[in-house]
Design a protein around this motif. Structure first.
Motif, mmCIF file in Angstrom:
data_model
loop_
_atom_site.group_PDB
_atom_site.id
_atom_site.type_symbol
_atom_site.label_atom_id
_atom_site.label_comp_id
_atom_site.label_asym_id
_atom_site.label_seq_id
_atom_site.Cartn_x
_atom_site.Cartn_y
_atom_site.Cartn_z
ATOM 1 N N SER A 285 7.116 127.484 3.888
ATOM 2 C CA SER A 285 7.955 126.869 2.860
ATOM 3 C C SER A 285 7.176 126.686 1.561
ATOM 4 O O SER A 285 7.736 126.810 0.469
ATOM 5 C CB SER A 285 8.498 125.528 3.351
ATOM 6 O OG SER A 285 9.251 125.724 4.534
ATOM 7 N N ARG B 62 11.587 121.742 1.502
ATOM 8 C CA ARG B 62 10.719 120.699 2.044
ATOM 9 C C ARG B 62 9.457 121.250 2.704
ATOM 10 O O ARG B 62 9.495 122.229 3.439
ATOM 11 C CB ARG B 62 11.490 119.845 3.052
ATOM 12 C CG ARG B 62 11.131 118.370 2.999
ATOM 13 C CD ARG B 62 12.294 117.527 3.485
ATOM 14 N NE ARG B 62 12.434 117.635 4.933
ATOM 15 C CZ ARG B 62 11.740 116.908 5.800
ATOM 16 N NH1 ARG B 62 10.843 116.038 5.383
ATOM 17 N NH2 ARG B 62 11.933 117.050 7.086
ATOM 18 N N THR C 218 10.615 122.454 8.541
ATOM 19 C CA THR C 218 11.833 123.249 8.312
ATOM 20 C C THR C 218 12.597 123.321 9.621
ATOM 21 O O THR C 218 12.023 123.656 10.653
ATOM 22 C CB THR C 218 11.461 124.676 7.846
ATOM 23 O OG1 THR C 218 10.639 124.563 6.684
ATOM 24 C CG2 THR C 218 12.678 125.505 7.525
ATOM 25 N N ASP D 13 13.394 131.753 4.875
ATOM 26 C CA ASP D 13 12.372 130.847 5.403
ATOM 27 C C ASP D 13 12.872 130.380 6.763
ATOM 28 O O ASP D 13 14.033 130.014 6.896
ATOM 29 C CB ASP D 13 12.224 129.648 4.451
ATOM 30 C CG ASP D 13 11.109 128.703 4.879
ATOM 31 O OD1 ASP D 13 10.232 129.119 5.666
ATOM 32 O OD2 ASP D 13 11.114 127.538 4.429
HETATM 33 MG MG LIG Z 1 8.739 125.169 6.538
#
Ligand SMILES: [Mg+2]
Ligand SMILES: Nc1nc2c(ncn2[C@@H]2O[C@H](COP(=O)(O)OP(=O)(O)OP(=O)(O)O)[C@@H](O)[C@H]2O)c(=O)[nH]1
Ligand SMILES: [Zn+2]
Length: 340
Positions: A221, A234, A249, A265
Motif C-alpha cells: 500500500s 491505509r 489492507t 492492491d
Molecule cells: Mg496494504
C-alpha cells in the motif's frame, strides 16, 4: 460432561444465530434488489469492479469514471476486483450488476478452509513484493511464481524497502536476489519511502493491469501511495513484537494510472497454500526444470533419489539451485494428498 454438553449447546446456538444473521442479510439484499429493479434503472452498460467489499463498480460507459455501490442479481457468481460486468445504475450511487463478462485471467489462492478463491481478475502482471523486513521467505516467493506460471500471468519480483539493506542482511538478500536473477525473472529494487527505483517501477507498470501480492507489511500500500499521489490508502506499521505486518489492507482495490494501466492492491497473507495444483503444475512452475522434465530414466520419476534422474543430475552440476530444489520439495510435501 455437563460442561461439554453446555458448550455443544452453546456452539449450536452460535451457529443458529449466525444462520439467522446470514438469512436476514440475504433477505435485506433481495429486498434492496427488488426495490431497485422496481424503480427506474438506467440502461445496461459495462463497468469494472474496483473493490469487492460491498461491490463497487466504476462505469466504463456514459457515466465514465463514476463509482456505484452495486447489488448483485441472484445467480451471479462471486465477483472480484478487476472483473468486468454489465450493470444498470439506480439512483443515489446504487446499481445492479446484471452479468459478469468473461475473465481473461484469474489469480486464485485457497482461503482459510482450503477452498480456492479468486483474488483478482483480468490482471496481466503479478508483482511479487518482498522486503528486508518482514524477513522474506524464498518458499513463499516460489509459491507465487508457481501460481503465476499456472495462471499464465507474467511475474515481476519487487524488493521494496531497499533503504533497510545493511550489513546484517545484505548477504542473505543478495543471495536471494541472485537466485531469481539467474532464472531470468525481471526484478526491481525500490524504496517507497525514499523514492529510489520508483521511476523504473512506474515504467514496468505502465499499460499493464498489475496486482501487488506478498506478505503483510512489505509495503504494497505504501508503494501505491508513492506511485499515485492523492490516493492515500491505509498503511500500517509492523508489529513491534514480531516484526511482521498487521494485515492493514483488508480488501483488494483497483487504481488507475493517469497514463494508462491499472494497479490492484491486495491484502497481505500469512501463508500461501497451493491447494489447486498438482505435482505436474508445480514442476511446470519451476522454469529451470522445463528442459529437463521427461528426461529422467523412469517416467514416473519423483526426482527424489531415483537413478538416472535428470533433475538430480542438474542439481549436482549446479544447473538447479539447491534452495529452489528445497522449495520444490517443500511445496510438494504441502500439497493435499491426491484422491484416487
Ligand atoms: Mg496494504
Ligand atoms: N523503511 C521503509 N519502510 C517502508 C517502506 N515502504 C513501506 N514501509 C513501511 O512498512 C510498513 C507496512 O507498510 P504497508 O504499506 O502497510 O504494507 P502492506 O504490504 O500494504 O501490508 P498489508 O496491507 O498488511 O498487506 C509501514 O510501517 C510502512 O511505513 C520503505 O520503502 N522503507
Ligand atoms: Zn527425476
Amino acid at each position: 460432561m455437563a460442561k461439554r454438553q453446555l458448550s455443544r449447546r452453546q456452539s449450536w446456538r452460535i451457529e443458529k444465530i449466525q444462520e439467522e444473521r446470514a438469512s436476514r442479510a440475504a433477505r435485506r439484499e433481495s429486498r434492496a434488489l427488488e426495490e431497485l429493479e422496481g424503480g427506474d434503472l438506467g440502461p445496461e452498460q459495462t463497468g469494472l469492479v474496483i473493490a469487492h467489499f460491498g461491490v463497487q463498480v466504476e462505469d466504463a460507459g456514459e457515466l465514465a469514471g463514476q463509482i456505484f455501490r452495486c447489488h448483485l442479481r441472484a445467480n451471479l457468481p462471486a465477483l472480484v476486483t478487476g472483473d468486468r460486468v454489465v450493470w444498470r445504475a439506480g439512483n443515489q450511487g446504487i446499481g445492479v450488476i446484471v452479468a459478469q463478462l468473461p475473465r481473461r485471467s484469474e489469480l486464485c489462492r485457497p482461503d482459510i478452509r482450503g477452498q480456492l478463491k479468486p483474488v483478482a481478475a483480468n490482471v496481466d502482471q503479478i508483482v511479487i513484493v518482498f522486503a528486508p523486513l518482514p524477513e522474506p521467505h524464498a518458499n513463499l516467493i516460489d509459491r507465487y511464481l508457481v501460481a503465476a506460471e499456472h495462471a499464465g500471468i507474467r511475474p515481476l519480483l519487487l524488493l521494496n524497502k531497499a533503504d533497510l539493506i545493511d550489513e546484517t542482511n545484505a548477504d542473505q538478500l543478495g543471495a536471494l536476489l541472485a537466485t531469481y536473477r539467474q532464472l531470468g525473472y525481471p526484478l526491481l529494487e525500490v524504496s517507497a519511502h525514499q523514492g529510489d527505483g520508483m521511476e523504473r517501477l512506474q515504467a514496468a507498470l505502465n499499460g499493464h493491469v498489475s496486482v501487488f501480492v506478498g506478505q503483510s507489511g512489505v509495503g504494497k500500500s505504501s508503494l501505491v501511495n508513492s506511485l499515485l499521489p492523492g490516493v492515500d490508502t491505509r498503511v500500517g506499521a509492523l508489529s513491534e513484537l514480531t516484526n511482521k505486518g498487521t494485515h492493514t489492507t483488508t480488501t483488494a482495490r483497483l487504481f488507475h494510472f493517469p497514463g494508462g494501466g491499472e494497479l490492484i492492491d491486495s491484502p497481505g497473507i500469512r501463508e500461501f497454500g497451493l491447494g489447486h495444483v498438482d505435482r505436474g503444475d508445480v514442476e511446470a512452475g519451476f522454469i529451470e526444470f522445463r528442459d529437463l522434465l521427461g528426461h529422467c530414466r523412469f517416467r514416473d520419476c519423483k526426482h527424489d533419489r531415483e537413478p538416472g534422474c535428470a533433475l538430480l543430475k542438474a542439481l549436482e552440476e549446479g544447473r538447479i539451485q539447491p534452495q529452489r530444489m528445497a522449495s520444490y520439495r517443500h511445496i510438494l510435501a504441502s500439497l493435499p494428498e491426491p484422491e484416487y
